[in-house]
Design an enzyme around this catalytic site. Structure first.
Site, PDB file in Angstrom:
ATOM      1  N   CYS A 277       0.780  -1.244   0.000  1.00  0.00           N
ATOM      2  CA  CYS A 277       0.000   0.000   0.000  1.00  0.00           C
ATOM      3  C   CYS A 277       0.811   1.293   0.000  1.00  0.00           C
ATOM      4  CB  CYS A 277      -1.031  -0.011   1.116  1.00  0.00           C
ATOM      5  SG  CYS A 277      -0.632  -0.990   2.553  1.00  0.00           S
ATOM      6  N   GLN A 324       0.646 -11.004  -3.757  1.00  0.00           N
ATOM      7  CA  GLN A 324      -0.785 -10.741  -3.647  1.00  0.00           C
ATOM      8  C   GLN A 324      -1.328 -10.245  -4.978  1.00  0.00           C
ATOM      9  OE1 GLN A 324      -0.290  -7.894  -0.369  1.00  0.00           O
ATOM     10  NE2 GLN A 324      -1.667  -9.182   0.840  1.00  0.00           N
ATOM     11  N   ASP A 326      -2.915  -7.756  -5.552  1.00  0.00           N
ATOM     12  CA  ASP A 326      -3.222  -6.559  -4.780  1.00  0.00           C
ATOM     13  C   ASP A 326      -3.645  -5.416  -5.698  1.00  0.00           C
ATOM     14  OD1 ASP A 326      -3.458  -5.272  -2.412  1.00  0.00           O
ATOM     15  OD2 ASP A 326      -1.323  -5.152  -1.969  1.00  0.00           O
ATOM     16  N   LYS A 409     -14.385  -3.050   6.691  1.00  0.00           N
ATOM     17  CA  LYS A 409     -13.969  -3.868   5.549  1.00  0.00           C
ATOM     18  C   LYS A 409     -14.999  -4.956   5.269  1.00  0.00           C
ATOM     19  CE  LYS A 409     -11.053  -6.771   8.543  1.00  0.00           C
ATOM     20  NZ  LYS A 409      -9.711  -7.349   8.758  1.00  0.00           N
TER      21      LYS A 409
END
Length: 587
Positions: A277, A324, A326, A409
């Protein structure tokens, strides 16, 4: 009391019965904790102080179970009692682990004990009324494991005894049968049998992918890459090693450092990234942004490394090095709902391709006690997530207080062929990382003023390694033809037809089908057996008739139940290409 709560209470009570049985058989044993868990319970023991200096082994399981049944049949009442801290310390003065737990309790907290048949334990409860509520044929001790006291490697290593327990003996039988089937499907065993990967004991948690396994891994990654590209994502790649200063600003250094691999160069500290991130926001911050640039969807197949304890590692399911699928969606507040809905539809389409869309479980995790941000923002975010999930055609259940500290989430759990649950997908709403206090992401709004965007962290598969392990076990190694490392094996009846077998291989490989002609000196039956052991979807037997007519005699993978069929070579080629193009899980 709900059925699940009732069952968990029975399992917790069964843990107390096991502890009593162990103390009867091995006097002097020190007891630690014994909670209920999914499908059963465990209890931690210290056998170093037993009068007979005996450590429990698997050979003792039967005797412990026999002693437990004696206790259960005595119909002993579980008696709850509130005690003072001083009383508790006196009651458990010979049990050092209990004494430590008591001393760590906050002043004024209610302390309760439970006693059955003379066995006393420190416990919050609840418990069943009497031991008779535990089915004497409904439990089984399964295994032993080492467990550091309170999870601290510097503390004593205890013996953890795992058991399963059910209300009905038939439920236990069904569960044990499922475990037997799960053992056959174990991705570690199939990984060796199919020559997919290995893990070096000297390099725990790191995967060495062999050609067969890497072929499937890359195919899976390319599948996901194509999905996100078509869904409006741009793929990026960020450094594997980033400076401590960035991790400090993101907050990871303070909250996650113990799981990070740290290195140093020229008197500066760096960390191998445990997640992607901060890198996505570094890209966002690399130039000025306008509201017209949003939403910005940045996908990254980023290789991450986390310093997981060696005892938690499990094949390719729980590793230290992983990738991931991601992505980070950087958007305005007004775009949250539509972006979440869009993601939910993407996730559902991916899971459908693997047959996981029928029993998908969705949970909305809401504001925890240690949250940051105001209540109004949280309520808005939770409603947006829930509404978007429903708009995508999915129902969800609430997980109160289970959100991340920075935002709520959605978690997506798939159910495999054995009924096991795997939490894979997630989308998390983050107001904190882009904030001025963290990485200070900004864009110019329609009002010509600076604003902080919102960040959505999301993954469909999660770790590609773990998802591959789930697929291997779900399909028992017989993966769909589009994903399998060898899609077609060409077996000539005898060496006289090797030339035609090679021609078939060349024609199939030319269009991207993973085909192998078995041209060695082995006989036909041996070659067919070899291909079957590889779980190859299509075994093409060729001889004089096939060579003359340009055909292939196709034997489908045995588990498909399909009869043998003769195809024109071009017809078979198109048949396989269609299976690949549609990601059909049936061969």
């Amino acid at each position: 009391m709900a059925v699940d709560e009732k069952l968990q209470t029975m399992r917790h009570s069964c843990a107390h019965v096991m502890a009593e049985a162990v103390l009867r058989l091995f006097p002097g044993t020190k007891i630690a904790i014994g909670p209920s868990i999914d499908n059963g319970f465990y209890y931690d023991f210290d056998f170093t102080t037993t009068t007979a200096d005996h450590k429990l082994s698997e050979e003792d399981f039967q005797n412990v179970e026999k002693e437990m049944r004696k206790i259960i049949q005595g119909n002993h009442e579980f008696v709850r009692k509130e005690v003072t801290k001083a009383e508790a310390l006196e009651l458990f003065k010979d049990q050092p682990y209990k004494v430590e737990l008591i001393n760590d309790l906050p002043e004024g907290e209610t302390i309760t004990t439970y006693e059955q048949d003379g066995f006393l334990d420190l416990c919050r409860g609840p418990h069943v009324a009497t031991t008779k509520e535990i089915n004497p044929q409904g439990f089984k001790i399964m295994k032993l494991a080492g467990a550091y006291w309170r999870g601290d490697v510097k503390r004593p290593m205890l013996t953890r005894v795992y058991a399963v327990a059910f209300d009905k003996p038939n439920d236990l039988k069904d569960y044990l049968k499922m475990l037997e089937e799960a053992d056959k499907r174990d991705h570690r065993k199939l990984g060796t049998a199919l020559d997919l990967f290995h893990i070096d004991p000297e390099d725990p948690g790191q995967i060495f992918w062999h050609p067969n396994g890497w072929t499937m891994y890359v195919t899976l990654q390319d599948y996901m890459r194509d999905k996100v590209r078509k869904d409006g994502y741009q793929e990026v790649n960020t450094p594997a090693i980033m400076p401590r200063t960035l991790w400090e600003r993101s907050g990871h250094w303070g909250h996650y450092q113990k799981n990070m691999f740290v290195t140093e160069s020229e008197k500066l500290d760096f960390a191998i990234k445990p997640m992607n991130c901060p890198g996505a926001l570094e890209i966002f911050n690399s130039r000025s942004r306008s509201y017209k640039d949003l939403p910005l969807r940045l996908a990254e197949f980023g290789h991450c490394a986390r310093n997981e304890p060696s005892g938690t590692l499990h094949g390719i399911m729980r590793v230290r090095g992983f990738v991931q699928d991601d992505a980070h969606i950087i958007c305005t507040e007004d775009q949250i709902e539509s972006e979440v809905e869009k993601f939910c539809k993407l996730l559902l389409s991916v899971y459908k391709d693997f047959g996981f869309d029928k029993n998908l479980l969705v949970k909305l995790s809401t504001m925890p006690e240690d949250h940051v941000g105001d209540l109004a923002t949280w309520e808005h975010a939770e409603k947006a997530l829930g509404k978007a999930c429903n708009a995508a055609g999915m129902e969800y259940e609430i997980q109160p207080g289970e959100g991340a500290f920075y935002g709520p989430k959605l978690e997506f759990t798939l159910i495999d062929a054995l009924g096991r649950q795997w939490q894979c997908g997630t989308i998390q709403l983050d107001y904190q990382l882009p904030s001025a206090e963290r990485l200070n992401a900004q864009y110019i709004g329609a009002d010509n003023q600076k604003h902080h965007p919102v960040m959505l962290h999301r993954a469909v598969m999660g770790s590609l390694e773990r998802f591959m392990g789930i697929l291997i076990e779900n399909f028992a190694g017989a993966l769909p033809a589009w994903l399998h490392f060898e899609q077609a094996a060409i077996v000539p009846i005898n060496p006289e037809f090797n030339e035609y077998a090679q021609k078939v291989e060349d024609a199939l490989r030319l269009v991207g089908i993973r085909a192998n002609a078995y041209l060695d000196d082995g006989n036909m039956k041996t070659k067919i057996k070899t291909a079957s052991q590889k779980k190859t979807p299509y075994i093409l037997v060729v001889g004089a008739k096939e060579a003359e007519e340009g055909n292939v005699a196709c034997r489908f993978r045995a588990s498909s139940g399909l009869p043998q069929k003769t195809f024109k070579l071009e017809e078979f080629r198109d048949y396989v290409l269609n299976k690949v193009a549609t990601h059909d899980i049936n061969i």
